[in-house]
Design an enzyme around this catalytic site. Sequence first.
Site, mmCIF file in Angstrom:
data_model
loop_
_atom_site.group_PDB
_atom_site.id
_atom_site.type_symbol
_atom_site.label_atom_id
_atom_site.label_comp_id
_atom_site.label_asym_id
_atom_site.label_seq_id
_atom_site.Cartn_x
_atom_site.Cartn_y
_atom_site.Cartn_z
ATOM 1 N N SER A 97 7.704 -3.445 5.765
ATOM 2 C CA SER A 97 5.967 -2.894 4.504
ATOM 3 C C SER A 97 5.839 -4.685 4.042
ATOM 4 O O SER A 97 5.288 -4.946 5.346
ATOM 5 C CB SER A 97 6.785 -2.796 3.282
ATOM 6 O OG SER A 97 5.766 -2.116 2.300
ATOM 7 N N ASP A 198 6.168 7.381 7.671
ATOM 8 C CA ASP A 198 5.920 7.212 6.527
ATOM 9 C C ASP A 198 5.339 7.730 5.659
ATOM 10 O O ASP A 198 3.977 8.222 5.980
ATOM 11 C CB ASP A 198 5.860 5.901 7.764
ATOM 12 C CG ASP A 198 5.490 4.828 6.027
ATOM 13 O OD1 ASP A 198 5.523 5.334 5.262
ATOM 14 O OD2 ASP A 198 6.017 3.153 6.655
ATOM 15 N N HIS A 228 10.134 5.231 4.941
ATOM 16 C CA HIS A 228 9.174 4.273 5.347
ATOM 17 C C HIS A 228 10.325 2.616 5.293
ATOM 18 O O HIS A 228 9.988 2.067 6.046
ATOM 19 C CB HIS A 228 8.356 3.759 3.633
ATOM 20 C CG HIS A 228 7.727 2.635 3.620
ATOM 21 N ND1 HIS A 228 6.869 2.185 4.760
ATOM 22 C CD2 HIS A 228 7.961 1.370 2.829
ATOM 23 C CE1 HIS A 228 6.075 1.302 4.093
ATOM 24 N NE2 HIS A 228 6.837 0.551 3.193
#
Length: 255
Positions: A97, A198, A228
Amino acid sequence: MSTASSIVPGAEPYSTEGGRTGVLLSHGFTGSPASMVPWGRALAAHGHTVRVPLLPGHGTTWQQMNTTRWQDWYDALEHELLDLRTQCDHVVVGGLSMGGALALRLAALHPEAVDAVVVVNPALAMGDPKLKVLPLLKWVVPSIPAIGGDIAKPGQDEVAYPRTPLKALHSMVRLWSDIIPRLGEVTTPLLFFRAPQDHVVDGQTIELVRSRVGSRVAEFVELHDSYHVATIDHDAELIERRSAEFIAEHVSRDG
């Protein structure tokens, strides 16, 4: 940096000594090393030296994170990179991320120090309309409900904050505008993992990277059974195995 006594249990950094190839892994926004340590241990089992730092403002309280900015998170990772480079002949940087975004910035600014990049569901753009009001909203409310914990596999915990600090979130959005123009400067081999399901980061980032990255070697792998936080989700073993293979293929082996 957070003091050891203030770190939430499970959010501690991870470090292990190995061979002459080093791997630096970064967790994501409001997350912690808990999301990265299993991956780090898997790469350590291949003989690599591994660092999984706890970024400033993380692993303590969301209120503390609201006093930090993207420059603080990046500076901490850059320090780890340069230190790791003094110990290792080759260094791979990776991240989840926001950590993936920071890894790409490291690769752009330190091409002499980074030999490969591996990112999992990196965040460089999001279509959420609420982000447009952050410059004002962050002065009205300090936080909103958490974005962490998007994991399909039951029983997994990334030890993320229960709230999302808005001043810090706005800073992360500003980070994107710094990195996107630099994508062409990323020339090292790139391995990009993306989970289509995600629920945090949409598909804009992968399209940006595909169209702008300067890497001649760029491999994109879909994660069909994860959300995610894929590093501790159903596809964790795939990430661990393929990243180890990628390092062996594109970075000199430890000797």
